[in-house]
Design a protein around this motif. Structure first.
Motif, short mmCIF file in Angstrom:
data_model
loop_
_atom_site.label_atom_id
_atom_site.label_comp_id
_atom_site.label_asym_id
_atom_site.label_seq_id
_atom_site.Cartn_x
_atom_site.Cartn_y
_atom_site.Cartn_z
N ARG A 139 0.81 -1.23 0.00
CA ARG A 139 0.00 0.00 0.00
C ARG A 139 0.84 1.27 0.00
O ARG A 139 0.28 2.36 -0.11
N ASP A 140 2.15 1.15 0.13
CA ASP A 140 3.02 2.30 0.30
C ASP A 140 3.82 2.56 -0.98
O ASP A 140 4.82 1.87 -1.24
N PRO A 141 3.44 3.54 -1.77
CA PRO A 141 4.15 3.79 -3.03
C PRO A 141 5.56 4.34 -2.85
O PRO A 141 6.33 4.37 -3.81
N THR A 142 5.91 4.77 -1.65
CA THR A 142 7.26 5.28 -1.43
C THR A 142 8.29 4.15 -1.33
O THR A 142 9.49 4.40 -1.45
N VAL A 143 7.82 2.92 -1.11
CA VAL A 143 8.73 1.77 -1.10
C VAL A 143 8.95 1.33 -2.54
O VAL A 143 8.03 0.95 -3.24
N ARG A 144 10.21 1.35 -2.97
CA ARG A 144 10.54 1.01 -4.36
C ARG A 144 11.17 -0.37 -4.48
O ARG A 144 11.09 -1.00 -5.53
N VAL A 145 11.81 -0.84 -3.41
CA VAL A 145 12.48 -2.14 -3.41
C VAL A 145 12.35 -2.75 -2.01
O VAL A 145 12.38 -2.02 -1.01
N LEU A 146 12.22 -4.08 -1.95
CA LEU A 146 12.15 -4.79 -0.67
C LEU A 146 13.33 -5.75 -0.55
O LEU A 146 13.64 -6.48 -1.49
N ILE A 147 13.98 -5.74 0.62
CA ILE A 147 15.03 -6.69 0.94
C ILE A 147 14.53 -7.62 2.04
O ILE A 147 13.98 -7.17 3.05
N LEU A 148 14.72 -8.93 1.87
CA LEU A 148 14.37 -9.93 2.87
C LEU A 148 15.64 -10.56 3.42
O LEU A 148 16.54 -10.92 2.65
N GLY A 149 15.72 -10.72 4.73
CA GLY A 149 16.89 -11.35 5.34
C GLY A 149 16.53 -12.01 6.65
O GLY A 149 15.36 -12.08 7.04
N GLY A 150 17.55 -12.48 7.34
CA GLY A 150 17.35 -13.11 8.64
C GLY A 150 18.49 -12.80 9.58
O GLY A 150 19.59 -12.44 9.13
N THR A 151 18.25 -12.90 10.87
CA THR A 151 19.27 -12.62 11.87
C THR A 151 19.97 -13.90 12.32
O THR A 151 19.52 -15.01 12.03
N GLY A 152 21.07 -13.72 13.04
CA GLY A 152 21.71 -14.83 13.73
C GLY A 152 22.38 -15.86 12.85
O GLY A 152 22.47 -17.03 13.21
N GLY A 153 22.85 -15.46 11.66
CA GLY A 153 23.53 -16.40 10.80
C GLY A 153 22.62 -17.42 10.15
O GLY A 153 23.05 -18.53 9.81
N ALA A 154 21.36 -17.06 9.96
CA ALA A 154 20.40 -17.94 9.28
C ALA A 154 19.44 -17.08 8.48
O ALA A 154 19.15 -15.93 8.85
N PHE A 155 18.96 -17.63 7.36
CA PHE A 155 17.86 -16.97 6.64
C PHE A 155 16.55 -17.43 7.25
O PHE A 155 15.85 -16.68 7.91
N CYS A 156 16.24 -18.71 7.09
CA CYS A 156 15.02 -19.27 7.69
C CYS A 156 15.12 -20.79 7.64
O CYS A 156 15.33 -21.37 6.57
N ALA A 157 14.95 -21.42 8.81
CA ALA A 157 15.07 -22.88 8.91
C ALA A 157 13.80 -23.60 8.47
O ALA A 157 13.74 -24.83 8.55
N GLY A 158 12.79 -22.85 8.02
CA GLY A 158 11.54 -23.47 7.57
C GLY A 158 10.43 -23.27 8.57
O GLY A 158 10.45 -22.36 9.40
#
Length: 269
Positions: free
Chosen positions: A50-69
């Motif tokens: 809903r926010d047109p000011t956001v042009r790009v999205l970055i996804l990440g994870g903390t603690g030396g992991a992206f996502c264990a599932g």
């Protein structure tokens, strides 16, 4: 009621200079997806849409992991088929919103991306990985099937036979093999991956939003369509793109031999 970004319990959210960053933040669980993180991820992505000011999205994870599932501790073995399906349908809303987001999504995989975490990474348009990234379709080990749209995304990325092999074998593979298969576009050192993801994201904020959105939608639609439909999309989309101020300015810059607004950032920039 939607949470304020500062009130999220399981994700970190920031937004600056047109770039939004969502970081999964359950390090003790390697950012596994429990019901809370799923809900907060859904809220954050809906807000971005809903926010047109956001042009790009970055996804990440903390603690030396992206996502264990998925968080196995929250999966009740006694759940009915209807309950299990409803649980997945709620997550699918979020996955679909990510895949169809009309702005680029960059995933930075630093550590394991297992099961649903692998599927989550595959929703991105560009995947950066560190040397310690590990990917695995671990579902069949647990008597489950691939989810998070993996049936849709993975064959389109690596081909049908390779997708089946990765699912059937449930084997782990690293960043270099993922790059060879076309899953990962760049491998960056652990201490560089955040900076590189932001460097790329910031550069893309200089691209024309309408033309970029049409380009992403066109590529997403291409493998489910036919030549005539795609040519019509090109014609209609080009009409929109070339009517923009951005195009007029870019054409003027070209004629006058002036630098263009956008340049893909080199790693040593």
């Amino acid at each position: 009621m939607q949470a304020h970004p500062n009130e999220y319990k399981t994700i970190l959210y920031s937004q600056e200079a047109g770039v939004a960053t969502i970081t999964l933040n359950r390090p003790a669980q390697k950012n596994a997806l429990d019901m809370v993180i799923r809900e907060e991820l859904s809220e954050a992505i809906s807000a971005i849409r809903r926010d047109p000011t956001v042009r790009v999205l970055i996804l990440g994870g903390t603690g030396g992991a992206f996502c264990a599932g998925g968080d196995i501790s929250t999966m009740h073995s006694g759940a009915s088929a209807e309950e299990s399906r409803e649980r997945m349908v709620k997550l699918h809303y979020t996955i679909e919103e990510l895949i169809t987001l009309d702005r680029p999504v960059i995933a930075k995989v630093d550590g394991p991306a297992y099961g649903a975490g692998f599927g989550l990474a595959l929703t991105a348009d560009l995947i950066l990985a560190s040397p310690r990234a590990r990917f695995c379709l671990s579902f069949l080990r647990l008597g489950a099937i691939p989810d998070c749209a993996t049936f849709y995304t993975l064959p389109r990325m690596v081909g049908l036979q390779r997708a089946k092999e990765l699912a059937f074998s449930t084997r782990e593979f690293g960043a270099e093999e993922a790059k060879d298969m076309g899953i990962v576009c760049e491998i960056q050192p652990c201490d560089r991956i955040d900076e590189r993801a932001r460097q790329i994201a910031l550069s893309m904020t200089a691209l024309p939003s309408s033309a970029l959105s049409i380009t992403k939608r066109g590529f997403n639609a291409s493998l489910n369509s036919d030549l005539g439909t795609m040519l019509e999309l090109e014609a209609a989309g080009q009409g929109v793109a070339r009517s923009s101020e951005y195009h007029r300015d870019a054409a003027r810059r070209f004629v006058n031999k002036e630098p263009q607004r956008f340049r893909w950032p080199q790693e040593d920039d």
